[in-house]
Design a protein around this motif. Structure first.
Motif, PDB file in Angstrom:
ATOM      1  N   GLY A 103       0.852  -1.185   0.000  1.00  0.00           N
ATOM      2  CA  GLY A 103       0.000   0.000   0.000  1.00  0.00           C
ATOM      3  C   GLY A 103       0.879   1.222   0.000  1.00  0.00           C
ATOM      4  N   GLN A 104       0.454   2.281  -0.661  1.00  0.00           N
ATOM      5  CA  GLN A 104       1.284   3.473  -0.775  1.00  0.00           C
ATOM      6  C   GLN A 104       1.314   4.255   0.535  1.00  0.00           C
ATOM      7  OE1 GLN A 104       0.664   5.595  -4.394  1.00  0.00           O
ATOM      8  NE2 GLN A 104       1.733   7.425  -3.699  1.00  0.00           N
ATOM      9  N   SER A 105       2.506   4.799   0.831  1.00  0.00           N
ATOM     10  CA  SER A 105       2.680   5.556   2.069  1.00  0.00           C
ATOM     11  C   SER A 105       3.688   6.678   1.839  1.00  0.00           C
ATOM     12  CB  SER A 105       3.141   4.616   3.189  1.00  0.00           C
ATOM     13  OG  SER A 105       3.032   5.236   4.443  1.00  0.00           O
ATOM     14  N   LEU A 106       4.183   7.254   2.925  1.00  0.00           N
ATOM     15  CA  LEU A 106       5.122   8.368   2.859  1.00  0.00           C
ATOM     16  C   LEU A 106       6.366   8.092   3.694  1.00  0.00           C
ATOM     17  CD1 LEU A 106       2.635  11.337   3.437  1.00  0.00           C
ATOM     18  CD2 LEU A 106       3.640  10.687   1.241  1.00  0.00           C
ATOM     19  N   LEU A 107       7.518   8.523   3.186  1.00  0.00           N
ATOM     20  CA  LEU A 107       8.780   8.458   3.928  1.00  0.00           C
ATOM     21  C   LEU A 107       9.243   9.882   4.181  1.00  0.00           C
ATOM     22  CD1 LEU A 107      11.141   6.510   4.918  1.00  0.00           C
ATOM     23  CD2 LEU A 107      12.267   7.136   2.767  1.00  0.00           C
ATOM     24  N   VAL A 108       9.547  10.188   5.436  1.00  0.00           N
ATOM     25  CA  VAL A 108       9.994  11.538   5.787  1.00  0.00           C
ATOM     26  C   VAL A 108      11.176  11.449   6.756  1.00  0.00           C
ATOM     27  CG1 VAL A 108       7.690  12.529   5.502  1.00  0.00           C
ATOM     28  CG2 VAL A 108       8.421  11.703   7.768  1.00  0.00           C
ATOM     29  N   LYS A 109      11.860  12.580   6.921  1.00  0.00           N
ATOM     30  CA  LYS A 109      12.932  12.643   7.910  1.00  0.00           C
ATOM     31  C   LYS A 109      12.300  12.701   9.299  1.00  0.00           C
ATOM     32  CE  LYS A 109      17.332  14.909   8.810  1.00  0.00           C
ATOM     33  NZ  LYS A 109      18.287  15.946   8.370  1.00  0.00           N
ATOM     34  N   LYS A 110      12.875  11.987  10.248  1.00  0.00           N
ATOM     35  CA  LYS A 110      12.342  11.988  11.609  1.00  0.00           C
ATOM     36  C   LYS A 110      12.278  13.422  12.140  1.00  0.00           C
ATOM     37  CE  LYS A 110      13.644   7.303  12.990  1.00  0.00           C
ATOM     38  NZ  LYS A 110      14.497   6.453  13.860  1.00  0.00           N
ATOM     39  N   GLY A 111      11.136  13.751  12.770  1.00  0.00           N
ATOM     40  CA  GLY A 111      10.938  15.102  13.265  1.00  0.00           C
ATOM     41  C   GLY A 111      10.154  15.975  12.302  1.00  0.00           C
ATOM     42  N   SER A 112       9.860  15.448  11.104  1.00  0.00           N
ATOM     43  CA  SER A 112       9.091  16.203  10.113  1.00  0.00           C
ATOM     44  C   SER A 112       7.681  16.480  10.630  1.00  0.00           C
ATOM     45  CB  SER A 112       9.008  15.414   8.807  1.00  0.00           C
ATOM     46  OG  SER A 112       8.091  16.005   7.917  1.00  0.00           O
ATOM     47  N   ILE A 151       5.212  16.449   8.733  1.00  0.00           N
ATOM     48  CA  ILE A 151       4.337  15.609   7.906  1.00  0.00           C
ATOM     49  C   ILE A 151       4.149  14.265   8.604  1.00  0.00           C
ATOM     50  CG2 ILE A 151       4.056  14.427   5.689  1.00  0.00           C
ATOM     51  CD1 ILE A 151       5.788  16.674   4.460  1.00  0.00           C
ATOM     52  N   LYS A 152       2.930  13.968   8.998  1.00  0.00           N
ATOM     53  CA  LYS A 152       2.611  12.720   9.691  1.00  0.00           C
ATOM     54  C   LYS A 152       1.684  11.815   8.864  1.00  0.00           C
ATOM     55  CE  LYS A 152       4.981  14.149  13.209  1.00  0.00           C
ATOM     56  NZ  LYS A 152       6.341  13.578  13.450  1.00  0.00           N
ATOM     57  N   THR A 167       5.890   6.030  -2.220  1.00  0.00           N
ATOM     58  CA  THR A 167       5.780   4.820  -3.029  1.00  0.00           C
ATOM     59  C   THR A 167       5.153   3.758  -2.121  1.00  0.00           C
ATOM     60  OG1 THR A 167       6.908   3.284  -4.526  1.00  0.00           O
ATOM     61  CG2 THR A 167       8.099   3.909  -2.529  1.00  0.00           C
ATOM     62  N   ASP A 168       5.267   2.495  -2.505  1.00  0.00           N
ATOM     63  CA  ASP A 168       4.673   1.430  -1.699  1.00  0.00           C
ATOM     64  C   ASP A 168       5.390   1.313  -0.349  1.00  0.00           C
ATOM     65  OD1 ASP A 168       3.282   1.084  -4.019  1.00  0.00           O
ATOM     66  OD2 ASP A 168       4.448  -0.628  -4.684  1.00  0.00           O
ATOM     67  N   ASN A 169       4.606   1.034   0.695  1.00  0.00           N
ATOM     68  CA  ASN A 169       5.166   0.993   2.054  1.00  0.00           C
ATOM     69  C   ASN A 169       6.305  -0.004   2.195  1.00  0.00           C
ATOM     70  OD1 ASN A 169       3.393  -1.182   1.745  1.00  0.00           O
ATOM     71  ND2 ASN A 169       2.605  -1.075   3.823  1.00  0.00           N
ATOM     72  N   GLU A 206      11.723   7.746   8.456  1.00  0.00           N
ATOM     73  CA  GLU A 206      10.666   6.849   8.923  1.00  0.00           C
ATOM     74  C   GLU A 206       9.449   6.900   8.004  1.00  0.00           C
ATOM     75  OE1 GLU A 206       9.238   8.047  12.753  1.00  0.00           O
ATOM     76  OE2 GLU A 206       9.004  10.156  12.187  1.00  0.00           O
ATOM     77  N   VAL A 207       8.690   5.802   8.017  1.00  0.00           N
ATOM     78  CA  VAL A 207       7.452   5.704   7.253  1.00  0.00           C
ATOM     79  C   VAL A 207       6.322   6.190   8.157  1.00  0.00           C
ATOM     80  CG1 VAL A 207       5.893   4.157   5.994  1.00  0.00           C
ATOM     81  CG2 VAL A 207       8.370   3.716   5.995  1.00  0.00           C
ATOM     82  N   VAL A 208       5.480   7.097   7.636  1.00  0.00           N
ATOM     83  CA  VAL A 208       4.423   7.679   8.464  1.00  0.00           C
ATOM     84  C   VAL A 208       3.043   7.585   7.789  1.00  0.00           C
ATOM     85  CG1 VAL A 208       5.990   9.317   9.570  1.00  0.00           C
ATOM     86  CG2 VAL A 208       4.788   9.996   7.470  1.00  0.00           C
ATOM     87  N   GLY A 209       2.019   7.664   8.622  1.00  0.00           N
ATOM     88  CA  GLY A 209       0.657   7.841   8.137  1.00  0.00           C
ATOM     89  C   GLY A 209      -0.093   6.621   7.641  1.00  0.00           C
ATOM     90  N   GLY A 210       0.497   5.443   7.765  1.00  0.00           N
ATOM     91  CA  GLY A 210      -0.198   4.259   7.257  1.00  0.00           C
ATOM     92  C   GLY A 210      -0.282   4.270   5.740  1.00  0.00           C
ATOM     93  N   THR A 211      -1.178   3.490   5.173  1.00  0.00           N
ATOM     94  CA  THR A 211      -1.315   3.417   3.713  1.00  0.00           C
ATOM     95  C   THR A 211      -2.589   4.129   3.251  1.00  0.00           C
ATOM     96  OG1 THR A 211      -2.459   1.288   3.842  1.00  0.00           O
ATOM     97  CG2 THR A 211      -0.075   1.224   3.594  1.00  0.00           C
TER      98      THR A 211
END
Length: 267
Positions: free
Chosen positions: A135-144, A146-147, A202-204, A218-223
């Motif tokens: 499932g598609q998700s988001l990767l961000v820098k820790k502390g971002s 964006i959740k 992209t995909d989790n 880290e990967v955030v927000g689920g899919t």
């Protein structure tokens, strides 16, 4: 008399040429009519298009030069099922952009490369049953800040890979963001780390691989989508698709699929 002999010779050579061309055409037609499964068996080798930049699925280890991952092990198991030996497989690097063209022009027999089954792609290739659910998700820098996708606002830069379903998906859920596209995941992740974007999508399962490579991310927000992966083959190769589906069922029923999955994917 000389003229007669000359014309006889010319006629004879013409007949030979016609016979040769006809023979070649017949040979070409015969080769065209041979299905993918027969070609693989005759060749004694399965040629599979795989990613080289997708950690956990298809990743070329810079130290060993070997391509490893979940997709790689699935391809080896398929080679063993068809040819009796998991080593009778050749891997060719593909990207989200190049994989379908390479399949169509005959460079590879199948695509096992984190490829989502979509109705649009079904117009160009035939798919096996689902072999992995992502499932598609988001990767961000820790502390971002964006959740989740809800935090993607106007002015946010989201990085993605050309030819992947993630590009259209992110535009649907966050139409105001700026999407920057890269040739492959390695380039996209490098761009994220250098500050060229606020998030990578992209995909989790692929993102988990990136996070495992660099613990600052880290990967955030689920899919926010369903991304069922399938093995793709040329359009019309029904026998090959059937054989792959039978293989996948045997792999799952035997427990071997779970062994491969647990080896690479830590959910």
């Amino acid at each position: 008399m000389k003229k007669l002999i000359k014309w006889v010779c010319i006629s004879f050579l013409f007949c030979l040429a016609v016979a040769f061309v006809g023979g070649c055409s017949k040979s070409t037609d015969e080769n065209t009519n041979v299905n993918a499964l027969e070609k693989i068996k005759k060749r004694g080798k399965l040629i599979v298009g795989v990613k080289n930049d997708t950690y956990l699925f298809g990743y070329k280890d810079p130290k060993t030069g070997k391509v490893e991952g979940f997709d790689i092990d699935i391809a080896k198991a398929l080679a063993k099922d068809i040819l009796g030996d998991e080593n009778k497989v050749e891997f060719k690097e593909v990207t989200s952009k190049t994989r379908i063209p390479m399949l169509k022009n005959g460079e590879i027999d199948a695509i096992i490369a984190t490829m989502t089954i979509t109705e649009e792609r079904k117009k160009e290739v035939d798919f096996s049953d689902v072999y992995f659910d992502a499932g598609q998700s988001l990767l961000v820098k820790k502390g971002s800040t964006i959740k989740s996708v809800k935090d993607l606002k106007k002015g946010t830069k989201v990085l993605a890979v050309k030819g992947a379903t993630s590009v259209d998906n992110i535009k649907k859920v966050a139409p105001e963001v700026e999407v920057l596209e890269f040739e492959n995941y390695a380039e996209a992740f490098t761009a994220l780390k250098s500050g060229k974007g606020d998030a990578l999508t992209t995909d989790n399962a692929i993102l988990y691989g990136m996070a495992a490579q660099d613990q600052n991310y880290e990967v955030v927000g689920g899919t926010f989508t369903e991304e069922p992966y399938g093995i793709a083959v040329k359009k019309g190769e029904k026998e090959f698709v059937q054989r792959i589906n039978e293989f996948l069922k045997k792999l799952k029923d035997s427990g071997e699929y779970d062994k491969i999955k647990n080896k690479w994917i830590k959910e």
